[in-house]
Each structure stands twice: as C-alpha cells, then as structure tokens.
Design a protein around this motif. Structure first.
Motif, PDB file in Angstrom:
ATOM      1  N   LEU A  60       0.807  -1.209   0.000  1.00 14.67           N
ATOM      2  CA  LEU A  60       0.000   0.000   0.000  1.00 14.67           C
ATOM      3  C   LEU A  60       0.846   1.268   0.000  1.00 14.67           C
ATOM      4  O   LEU A  60       0.440   2.294  -0.528  1.00 14.67           O
ATOM      5  CB  LEU A  60      -0.920  -0.003   1.226  1.00 14.67           C
ATOM      6  CG  LEU A  60      -1.866  -1.200   1.307  1.00 14.67           C
ATOM      7  CD1 LEU A  60      -2.753  -1.052   2.537  1.00 14.67           C
ATOM      8  CD2 LEU A  60      -2.724  -1.317   0.056  1.00 14.67           C
ATOM      9  N   LEU A  61       2.013   1.232   0.624  1.00 14.59           N
ATOM     10  CA  LEU A  61       2.863   2.406   0.704  1.00 14.59           C
ATOM     11  C   LEU A  61       4.315   2.009   0.451  1.00 14.59           C
ATOM     12  O   LEU A  61       4.737   0.923   0.812  1.00 14.59           O
ATOM     13  CB  LEU A  61       2.771   3.059   2.088  1.00 14.59           C
ATOM     14  CG  LEU A  61       1.580   3.955   2.380  1.00 14.59           C
ATOM     15  CD1 LEU A  61       1.654   4.424   3.825  1.00 14.59           C
ATOM     16  CD2 LEU A  61       1.541   5.159   1.457  1.00 14.59           C
ATOM     17  N   ASP A 111       0.376 -10.660   4.889  1.00  9.00           N
ATOM     18  CA  ASP A 111      -0.284 -11.500   5.883  1.00  9.00           C
ATOM     19  C   ASP A 111       0.376 -11.346   7.249  1.00  9.00           C
ATOM     20  O   ASP A 111       1.555 -10.987   7.359  1.00  9.00           O
ATOM     21  CB  ASP A 111      -0.226 -12.965   5.437  1.00  9.00           C
ATOM     22  CG  ASP A 111      -1.105 -13.854   6.282  1.00  9.00           C
ATOM     23  OD1 ASP A 111      -2.333 -13.780   6.136  1.00  9.00           O
ATOM     24  OD2 ASP A 111      -0.552 -14.616   7.105  1.00  9.00           O
ATOM     25  N   LYS A 112      -0.406 -11.634   8.298  1.00  5.62           N
ATOM     26  CA  LYS A 112       0.094 -11.551   9.665  1.00  5.62           C
ATOM     27  C   LYS A 112       1.324 -12.435   9.866  1.00  5.62           C
ATOM     28  O   LYS A 112       2.288 -12.031  10.525  1.00  5.62           O
ATOM     29  CB  LYS A 112      -1.012 -11.955  10.625  1.00  5.62           C
ATOM     30  CG  LYS A 112      -0.584 -12.074  12.078  1.00  5.62           C
ATOM     31  CD  LYS A 112      -1.725 -12.592  12.943  1.00  5.62           C
ATOM     32  CE  LYS A 112      -1.262 -12.863  14.368  1.00  5.62           C
ATOM     33  NZ  LYS A 112      -2.372 -13.396  15.195  1.00  5.62           N
ATOM     34  N   SER A 113       1.302 -13.649   9.325  1.00  8.94           N
ATOM     35  CA  SER A 113       2.442 -14.557   9.502  1.00  8.94           C
ATOM     36  C   SER A 113       3.700 -14.010   8.834  1.00  8.94           C
ATOM     37  O   SER A 113       4.817 -14.223   9.323  1.00  8.94           O
ATOM     38  CB  SER A 113       2.106 -15.933   8.921  1.00  8.94           C
ATOM     39  OG  SER A 113       1.805 -15.843   7.539  1.00  8.94           O
ATOM     40  N   THR A 114       3.525 -13.299   7.725  1.00  7.46           N
ATOM     41  CA  THR A 114       4.674 -12.681   7.063  1.00  7.46           C
ATOM     42  C   THR A 114       5.253 -11.568   7.921  1.00  7.46           C
ATOM     43  O   THR A 114       6.478 -11.412   8.007  1.00  7.46           O
ATOM     44  CB  THR A 114       4.253 -12.129   5.695  1.00  7.46           C
ATOM     45  OG1 THR A 114       3.635 -13.170   4.927  1.00  7.46           O
ATOM     46  CG2 THR A 114       5.459 -11.587   4.936  1.00  7.46           C
ATOM     47  N   ILE A 137      -2.663  -5.834  12.324  1.00  8.36           N
ATOM     48  CA  ILE A 137      -2.865  -4.454  11.893  1.00  8.36           C
ATOM     49  C   ILE A 137      -1.695  -3.994  11.028  1.00  8.36           C
ATOM     50  O   ILE A 137      -1.889  -3.324  10.000  1.00  8.36           O
ATOM     51  CB  ILE A 137      -3.035  -3.532  13.114  1.00  8.36           C
ATOM     52  CG1 ILE A 137      -4.286  -3.924  13.899  1.00  8.36           C
ATOM     53  CG2 ILE A 137      -3.090  -2.070  12.692  1.00  8.36           C
ATOM     54  CD1 ILE A 137      -4.489  -3.149  15.178  1.00  8.36           C
ATOM     55  N   ILE A 138      -0.463  -4.365  11.415  1.00  9.79           N
ATOM     56  CA  ILE A 138       0.705  -4.020  10.594  1.00  9.79           C
ATOM     57  C   ILE A 138       0.556  -4.637   9.211  1.00  9.79           C
ATOM     58  O   ILE A 138       0.800  -3.986   8.187  1.00  9.79           O
ATOM     59  CB  ILE A 138       2.000  -4.507  11.250  1.00  9.79           C
ATOM     60  CG1 ILE A 138       2.182  -3.905  12.650  1.00  9.79           C
ATOM     61  CG2 ILE A 138       3.206  -4.195  10.362  1.00  9.79           C
ATOM     62  CD1 ILE A 138       2.412  -2.426  12.669  1.00  9.79           C
ATOM     63  N   GLY A 139       0.145  -5.898   9.167  1.00 11.52           N
ATOM     64  CA  GLY A 139      -0.026  -6.572   7.884  1.00 11.52           C
ATOM     65  C   GLY A 139      -1.073  -5.908   7.016  1.00 11.52           C
ATOM     66  O   GLY A 139      -0.884  -5.725   5.811  1.00 11.52           O
TER      67      GLY A 139
END
Length: 318
Positions: free
Chosen positions: A27-28, A99-102, A91-93
């Motif tokens: 996204l950024l 993904d959260k796991s990443t 939230i960071i993901g």
C-alpha cells in the motif's frame, strides 16, 4: 466391511484443498513519504532506514525470489513499523498489504539480524570517548568520573523475578569492571543499590552537608539514564506495550531495539518532545547491602569533590 474400512481411512486422509495464495500490492512505499512522515511511522529518516537495511541485508535477503519473497528493504520497513508502533501484527499486515504470519517472520528475522550486530553497536567506550563522556557528565550534573548513557551493555535474558543487583553481578560489565577498575579515573557507573568501588549509590540518610551534595549531584546525573529509557521507550513503542511473543523472541527484540537506539544516536536522528516520557523510577531511601570497599570509595569521592565545593565558596565569599 474391510472395503468400507479401507475406503473410510482413505477418505479421512484426503486433505481439503488449500486456499489459493493471494499476493496483495504494497500500500505504501518509502518514496511516497517525506522524512518527517517516515520518522513519525518508523522513527528513522530515509537515509537512516537505508543504512539499517544495508547493515542487515546479507542476513535477511532470501536466496531466491520464489513465492514473491519480500525484499530486504520491505522486511526492514515492516519490522521498524512494528518496533515503532507496538501494534498488533495483523494491523501491521493490513497496513502494508501482507499476511500476519509474514509480518511475524519479518520481525523475527530483522530482530535476530540486528541483535547479532550488538557487539558492534553496544560496546564499552574507548579511553578517549570515556574522557569526553566524563567531562560531559561533570558539566551537566557536577558528578565526577561517570561514563555512559548511550547503551554500553544490555542483559535481556533474566526473568522479572530476579533482583537487578543479582543481574548486575552476573553481567559481563560487572566482570569487566571488577578486573579492570583500579581507581576513580577508570570511570564510575551510578545505581541505587549494592554500592561497590565502581558503582556509586546515594547515601540513605546523609548526616553531613557534603553527603547531601553528593546525593544531589548523583540524582541530577543519574536522571540522564532515566531520560534515556524514556527516549528509548518513546522511540520504540513496542517496549511500552505487552509483547505477545515467546520469551526468547522478546529478549532478541529488546537487543534489536537497543542496537537501533545507538544507531539513532550515531545518525543523529531527532526526537520530538523527548522529555514527555521521563520519569524518576528510583527510591533514594532504598536499602542496600554492599561491600565496605564501595562505601570507602564513595566517602572518598564525597569528601574530595563535595567538601571542596563549600570551601571554595567560603573563600570567594570572604
């Protein structure tokens, strides 16, 4: 019956098809943000982020680009965002489009890479650097011989139930000072308990004016480290929050944030309103048990450097 059992076992072993993997567009990117916007999100400007990436690049770069592997820049981008915000990994993901796991893997890999560099960026000052530090502390608080406020040693492996004096006794810095410290000129560190020849603590109930002046200078000087903790926790808000990680990962993350803090000082990264988080955490009346040698050194410092003050003042007054 055997056919039915065989069919049933085969049917039970068939796994449902995996959901197709989705690759979302980030996204950024760093190029979309100004230095001020970068610092508000990651605590570092563009050039500093690039230097941090170069420091850990060899440790975090994937050997292939299979499965759309994240670049070293993106992994550092994600990890710094987590360190700075202390937010949930989900939230960071969602913020950066992974993904959260990443996110978890990025934080772990970057933390390990930074912590492995601790010997380069968390170290005891050189003789020349010690002289500059001692003069700076003396000018600031009037206490002689103090060395350090930039992190020079980090111990992040003991459970919270252990007393800080025990952790200090078992640390490498204590072992180093016990062997190398011969006199006040070798440098001093300040604390609130366990007075030793190289560790100065305040008098619990001072009965002489020079001891009171010693305590005042001790407090003014030691507040610098409390301010440092305040800056550290403000720069990396994950240290404020409850870290929902395994203990060994938390220890690695703390080391990584200490390395980043020293890098921020080295790269002169600005802090906005740094004093907002400063608090005084020690109790000057806290009881302690220490060897007589430390108390003798403390009395020597108090009489030598804090009695002279009043004598000079009286001479000038006359």
């Amino acid at each position: 019956m055997e056919d039915m059992l065989l069919f049933g076992n085969l049917a039970g072993s068939i796994r449902p098809p995996l959901a197709p993997r989705k690759y979302r567009e980030m996204l950024l990117t760093l190029n979309d943000l100004t230095d001020k916007q970068l610092r508000s999100r990651y605590r570092f400007g563009r050039q500093s982020i690039q230097r941090i990436t170069d420091i850990v690049r060899d440790d975090i770069t994937h050997p292939t680009q299979r499965s759309h592997a994240l670049s070293a820049e993106m992994q550092v981008h994600v990890a710094l965002r987590f360190f700075a915000s202390g937010s949930f990994m989900q939230i960071i993901g969602d913020t950066v489009g992974i993904d959260k796991s990443t996110v978890s893997r990025c934080v772990n890999k970057v933390s390990k890479a930074l912590a492995s560099k601790s010997d380069q960026y968390i170290k005891w000052p050189s003789e020349q650097r010690k002289r500059d530090i001692k003069q700076g502390f003396y000018d600031n608080g009037g206490f002689t011989g103090v060395i350090g406020c930039k992190f020079t040693n980090i111990v992040a492996r003991w459970p919270g139930s252990f007393h800080d004096s025990h952790i200090m006794r078992c640390s490498q810095i204590s072992e180093h000072l016990e062997q190398a410290h011969k006199c006040v000129e070798d440098g001093l560190i300040l604390g609130d308990s366990a007075c030793r020849s190289f560790l100065m603590t305040p008098y619990i109930r001072p009965t002489e004016p020079y001891r009171e002046r010693f305590n005042t200078a001790h407090t003014h000087t030691r507040c610098c480290i409390e301010r440092t903790f305040g800056w550290w926790k403000k720069r990396f808000y994950c240290l404020h929050a409850e870290l929902r990680l395994q203990p060994e990962k938390v220890c690695t993350l703390i080391m990584a944030c200490a390395v980043l803090h020293n890098l921020a000082i080295e790269m002169r990264e600005p802090m906005e309103d740094p004093d907002d988080e400063v608090q005084m955490f020690w109790n000057i009346n806290k009881d302690f048990q220490g060897p007589d040698e430390g108390r003798v050194v403390r009395d020597h410092i108090a009489r030598t450097f804090f009695c002279i003050t009043i004598l000079l003042y009286c001479t000038k007054a006359q």
